[in-house]
Motif scaffolding. Sequence first.
Motif, PDB file in Angstrom:
ATOM      1  N   VAL A  30       0.894  -1.268   0.087  1.00  0.00           N
ATOM      2  CA  VAL A  30      -0.011   0.137   0.027  1.00  0.00           C
ATOM      3  C   VAL A  30       0.943   1.375   0.083  1.00  0.00           C
ATOM      4  O   VAL A  30       0.453   2.220  -0.729  1.00  0.00           O
ATOM      5  CB  VAL A  30      -0.923  -0.057   1.089  1.00  0.00           C
ATOM      6  N   ALA A  31       1.923   1.226   0.874  1.00  0.00           N
ATOM      7  CA  ALA A  31       2.949   2.372   0.634  1.00  0.00           C
ATOM      8  C   ALA A  31       3.522   2.817  -0.579  1.00  0.00           C
ATOM      9  O   ALA A  31       3.597   3.744  -1.232  1.00  0.00           O
ATOM     10  CB  ALA A  31       3.900   1.966   1.817  1.00  0.00           C
ATOM     11  N   ARG A  32       3.897   1.395  -1.302  1.00  0.00           N
ATOM     12  CA  ARG A  32       4.200   1.748  -2.614  1.00  0.00           C
ATOM     13  C   ARG A  32       3.191   2.249  -3.765  1.00  0.00           C
ATOM     14  O   ARG A  32       3.458   3.177  -4.477  1.00  0.00           O
ATOM     15  CB  ARG A  32       4.961   0.363  -3.446  1.00  0.00           C
ATOM     16  N   ARG A  33       2.081   1.837  -3.436  1.00  0.00           N
ATOM     17  CA  ARG A  33       0.990   2.298  -4.282  1.00  0.00           C
ATOM     18  C   ARG A  33       0.722   3.731  -4.169  1.00  0.00           C
ATOM     19  O   ARG A  33       0.651   4.440  -5.133  1.00  0.00           O
ATOM     20  CB  ARG A  33      -0.445   1.509  -4.209  1.00  0.00           C
ATOM     21  N   LEU A  34       0.504   4.135  -2.983  1.00  0.00           N
ATOM     22  CA  LEU A  34       0.536   5.653  -2.610  1.00  0.00           C
ATOM     23  C   LEU A  34       1.702   6.382  -2.890  1.00  0.00           C
ATOM     24  O   LEU A  34       1.416   7.831  -3.646  1.00  0.00           O
ATOM     25  CB  LEU A  34       0.102   5.679  -1.062  1.00  0.00           C
ATOM     26  N   ALA A  35       2.923   6.092  -2.552  1.00  0.00           N
ATOM     27  CA  ALA A  35       3.925   6.692  -2.929  1.00  0.00           C
ATOM     28  C   ALA A  35       4.186   6.958  -4.539  1.00  0.00           C
ATOM     29  O   ALA A  35       4.526   7.938  -4.961  1.00  0.00           O
ATOM     30  CB  ALA A  35       5.224   6.216  -2.459  1.00  0.00           C
ATOM     31  N   SER A  36       3.644   5.951  -5.434  1.00  0.00           N
ATOM     32  CA  SER A  36       3.797   6.017  -6.724  1.00  0.00           C
ATOM     33  C   SER A  36       2.519   6.972  -7.479  1.00  0.00           C
ATOM     34  O   SER A  36       2.704   7.152  -8.616  1.00  0.00           O
ATOM     35  CB  SER A  36       3.627   4.795  -7.388  1.00  0.00           C
ATOM     36  N   SER A  37       1.505   7.299  -6.692  1.00  0.00           N
ATOM     37  CA  SER A  37       0.430   7.953  -6.953  1.00  0.00           C
ATOM     38  C   SER A  37       0.735   9.538  -7.451  1.00  0.00           C
ATOM     39  O   SER A  37      -0.349   9.873  -8.164  1.00  0.00           O
ATOM     40  CB  SER A  37      -0.704   7.828  -6.158  1.00  0.00           C
ATOM     41  N   LYS A  38       1.787   9.874  -7.086  1.00  0.00           N
ATOM     42  CA  LYS A  38       2.053  11.248  -7.155  1.00  0.00           C
ATOM     43  C   LYS A  38       0.873  11.955  -6.399  1.00  0.00           C
ATOM     44  O   LYS A  38       1.096  13.280  -6.671  1.00  0.00           O
ATOM     45  CB  LYS A  38       2.155  11.848  -8.692  1.00  0.00           C
ATOM     46  N   LYS A  39       0.288  11.493  -5.486  1.00  0.00           N
ATOM     47  CA  LYS A  39      -0.568  12.552  -4.630  1.00  0.00           C
ATOM     48  C   LYS A  39      -0.280  12.968  -3.357  1.00  0.00           C
ATOM     49  O   LYS A  39      -0.844  13.856  -2.928  1.00  0.00           O
ATOM     50  CB  LYS A  39      -1.820  11.514  -4.588  1.00  0.00           C
ATOM     51  N   TYR A  40       0.897  12.315  -2.738  1.00  0.00           N
ATOM     52  CA  TYR A  40       1.393  12.548  -1.653  1.00  0.00           C
ATOM     53  C   TYR A  40       2.780  12.985  -1.869  1.00  0.00           C
ATOM     54  O   TYR A  40       3.538  12.509  -2.605  1.00  0.00           O
ATOM     55  CB  TYR A  40       1.340  11.190  -0.722  1.00  0.00           C
ATOM     56  N   VAL A  41       3.140  13.815  -0.780  1.00  0.00           N
ATOM     57  CA  VAL A  41       4.549  14.315  -0.665  1.00  0.00           C
ATOM     58  C   VAL A  41       5.236  13.471   0.320  1.00  0.00           C
ATOM     59  O   VAL A  41       6.394  13.328   0.521  1.00  0.00           O
ATOM     60  CB  VAL A  41       4.774  15.637  -0.177  1.00  0.00           C
ATOM     61  N   ALA A  42       4.637  12.485   1.140  1.00  0.00           N
ATOM     62  CA  ALA A  42       5.176  11.533   1.973  1.00  0.00           C
ATOM     63  C   ALA A  42       4.278  10.407   2.559  1.00  0.00           C
ATOM     64  O   ALA A  42       2.818  10.630   2.596  1.00  0.00           O
ATOM     65  CB  ALA A  42       5.643  12.295   3.293  1.00  0.00           C
ATOM     66  N   VAL A  43       4.579   9.356   2.700  1.00  0.00           N
ATOM     67  CA  VAL A  43       3.792   8.296   3.002  1.00  0.00           C
ATOM     68  C   VAL A  43       4.186   7.765   4.584  1.00  0.00           C
ATOM     69  O   VAL A  43       5.654   7.560   4.762  1.00  0.00           O
ATOM     70  CB  VAL A  43       3.794   7.057   2.195  1.00  0.00           C
ATOM     71  N   ILE A  44       3.355   7.745   5.438  1.00  0.00           N
ATOM     72  CA  ILE A  44       4.001   7.252   6.961  1.00  0.00           C
ATOM     73  C   ILE A  44       3.273   5.922   7.148  1.00  0.00           C
ATOM     74  O   ILE A  44       2.463   5.793   7.324  1.00  0.00           O
ATOM     75  CB  ILE A  44       3.495   8.529   7.948  1.00  0.00           C
TER      76      ILE A  44
END
Length: 154
Positions: free
Chosen positions: A62-76
């Motif tokens: 899930v972290a990888r999906r979110l980080a790849s999405s370009k929607k977030y500056v950071a994933v915690i």
Amino acid sequence: MSTFEGSLTAPQGRFAVVASKFNHEIVAKLVTGAKDALRKYRVADDAIDLVMVPGAFELPIVARRLASSKKYVAVICLGAVIRGDTDHYDYVCKAATDGILQAGLMTGVPVLFGVLTCENEQQALDRCGGKEGNKGFDVAAAAVEMVNLLRQLP
Ligand code: INI
């Protein structure tokens, strides 16, 4: 000599928090700590998305999906792995650690490691708002710092 260091000033952009449901009472406190830190550093509540996963093993995908999405500056990433009678603990810790690291390295988006890896429940309780502080708070502060640092670097 130039020195680069990330500040704790409010960065523009959205933050994702990925939290595991396993050991929920502990992880909920880590989430609260992370939200407290983001609020302290002036990240708006509506700039934070919370995604729940079953356990720490599921944090990386899930972290990888979110980080790849370009929607977030950071994933915690937040979770708690507590040693039991078998070596299952070691596999879950390794998967979470390696996968969370890979998610950040592959995307260039800071993916923060806020997974408690503890010998027993007391160690975890001490680190989610007890005598050792709140790791969720510390990791969210590190996320703000990393966003600001990476923005300065070539
Ligand atoms: N998941 C955790 O987040 N913490 C644990 O302590 C834990 N233990 O001890 O088993 C745990 N296991 C579940 C694992 O993360 C996966 O959700 C499961 O194996 C399904 O893939």
